[in-house]
Design an enzyme around this catalytic site. Structure first.
Site, mmCIF file in Angstrom:
data_model
loop_
_atom_site.group_PDB
_atom_site.id
_atom_site.type_symbol
_atom_site.label_atom_id
_atom_site.label_comp_id
_atom_site.label_asym_id
_atom_site.label_seq_id
_atom_site.Cartn_x
_atom_site.Cartn_y
_atom_site.Cartn_z
ATOM 1 C CG ASP A 1 -2.093 1.015 1.037
ATOM 2 O OD1 ASP A 1 -2.508 1.247 -0.116
ATOM 3 O OD2 ASP A 1 -2.550 1.568 2.045
ATOM 4 C CG ASP B 1 -12.048 1.254 3.173
ATOM 5 O OD1 ASP B 1 -11.814 0.046 3.036
ATOM 6 O OD2 ASP B 1 -13.059 1.805 2.699
ATOM 7 C CG ASP C 1 -4.901 -2.166 -3.685
ATOM 8 O OD1 ASP C 1 -5.823 -2.584 -4.403
ATOM 9 O OD2 ASP C 1 -5.086 -1.449 -2.689
#
Length: 430
Positions: A120, A380, A158
């Site tokens: 991330d 989140d 991701d």
């Protein structure tokens, strides 16, 4: 993203007080075929010790019967289990424990491997292995934990859509970290696919992130040809029909650049996308170009693929799964001009609802399953909608819980806004 917690088991039969006769006993399923394709009647594993199950008991103790029943409904549905770190020995033991519990329940677990270095871009869900070598030891142990159990693995959300080179302008100037990321994912695909009953999906982001060609090329570079396929919309909100249409294009583009005509080999960048299609006039007139925000314009991209790819069989193409845990009302768009900075539409989007129920019977040829990959009700992260120096989320008037933390109010809202309306899961196994 979810951080696993080690917790005591729920009291035996506690949720039955809430569910009652809503979940009838079911006959044992037929054994799944020994292949890497999910049977349409696949039953996914329901964790009896989920966040929602615990919230149901909390609500019951507080005499909130409506809330308890809503959380019991949520707890009856299967969600993915996230593995986000720990030593190789720890993750091997945790994975083995989960697949054994799922096996006893005659169900298929969904696992998320989420420990890639520089995870991330060191932001909301920062963490991950300290080195490529550490990651490979970790994912090898993860694979050993699977053994010969039937399992679905979503590999590194991701991880491809947000490569190290994407993290910031000038990030990874020599490309070494990005090359390491791709090598790590190739290693992971091979380690997981060596397990005889693992069904592996490399994550490819979502329909509003990388273009079709970019997503396809990154999947190719990461070894998608040796996996079952890829995953889409993990932890995001885009509508299922958009995701499946985008996923079909990505799959066709992978085929185009690897198995298509000689002139197309190595040219995923030539594929039409959700942003542009050479098949459209692109003359500035309304409706004559592809608009990512207007799926009615996506027929131009369909047309390009019909002209240049044709109709390869589903068996020739990479398949995909879609995260439908929060996309029942589609993506959130704040009123124009409300925020001068980044509104963080991906982060704890207000007004969202649970989407399509988990199933391997999607009716879409390349969509192997709709899954709840993101844990419904987990935050989140601490969103501030781009406000300078602020920590309060103006959409909620509070500081949002940290990424992966359980947020009861959000869970309740997602259930209330579910589309279709949430009912008890009558196909679960006990």
């Amino acid at each position: 993203m979810r951080i696993p917690l080690h917790r005591a088991a729920l009291p035996a039969g506690a949720l039955a007080l809430l569910i009652g006769a809503a979940v009838p006993a079911a006959a044992a399923p037929h054994p799944a075929p020994a292949s890497h394709t999910l049977a349409p009647d696949t039953v996914f594993y329901v964790d009896p010790d989920s966040d929602a199950a615990r919230q149901a008991l909390t609500d019951l103790k507080q005499h909130d019967l409506a809330g308890a029943r809503d959380m019991a409904k949520l707890a009856s549905w299967p969600e993915a289990a996230w593995f986000t770190g720990g030593t190789p020995a720890e993750v091997e033991a945790q994975v083995r424990d989960l697949v054994r519990r799922a096996g006893r329940a005659r169900a298929v677990p969904v696992l998320v491997a989420y420990d890639i270095p520089l995870r991330d871009c060191s932001q909301y869900s920062a963490g991950g292995a300290q080195s490529d070598a550490d990651y490979r030891a970790w994912i090898d142990a993860f694979a050993r934990g699977l053994g010969d159990s039937k399992a679905v693995v979503v590999l590194e959300p991701d991880g491809l859509a947000n490569l190290p080179a994407d993290c910031a302008p000038g990030a990874d100037p020599a490309g070494e970290q990005t090359a390491g990321r791709l090598a790590d994912l190739n290693h992971a695909v091979d380690a997981l696919e060596r397990q005889p009953n693992s069904v592996v999906y490399l994550d490819a982001g979502n329909s509003h992130w990388q273009s079709v060609g970019t997503a396809a090329q990154r999947l190719i570079d990461a070894g998608v040809g040796r996996a079952q396929g890829f995953s889409l919309n993990v932890s995001n909100y885009f509508a299922t029909d958009r995701a499946t249409r985008y996923g079909t294009w990505v799959s066709q583009c992978v085929w185009f650049a690897t198995e298509g005509p000689d002139w197309a080999r190595g040219h995923a960048d030539w594929c039409a996308s959700q942003y542009y299609s050479p098949a459209a006039p692109n003359d500035g007139q309304p409706g004559n170009a592809v608009d990512v925000e207007d799926p009615s314009s996506w027929h131009w991209t369909d047309q390009w693929f019909q002209q240049n790819v044709g109709s390869p069989s589903a068996g020739e193409l990479a398949h995909f799964v879609v995260d439908t845990s929060r996309n029942g009302r589609g993506d959130w768009k704040p009123p124009a001009g409300k925020y001068s900075g980044d509104p963080q539409t991906w982060c704890n989007a207000p007004g969202s609802g649970i989407g399509d129920r988990p199933t391997a019977d999607t009716g879409v040829p390349l969509a192997d399953a709709y899954l709840w990959v993101k844990t419904v009700g987990q935050s989140d992260g601490q969103c501030n909608r781009g406000g300078p120096g602020g920590t309060v989320d103006p959409e909620y008037g509070v500081v949002d819980p940290a990424a992966g933390a359980w947020w009861p109010e959000q869970a309740a809202s997602l259930v209330e806004n579910a589309s279709p309306a949430l009912a008890f899961n009558t196909a679960r196994r006990h």
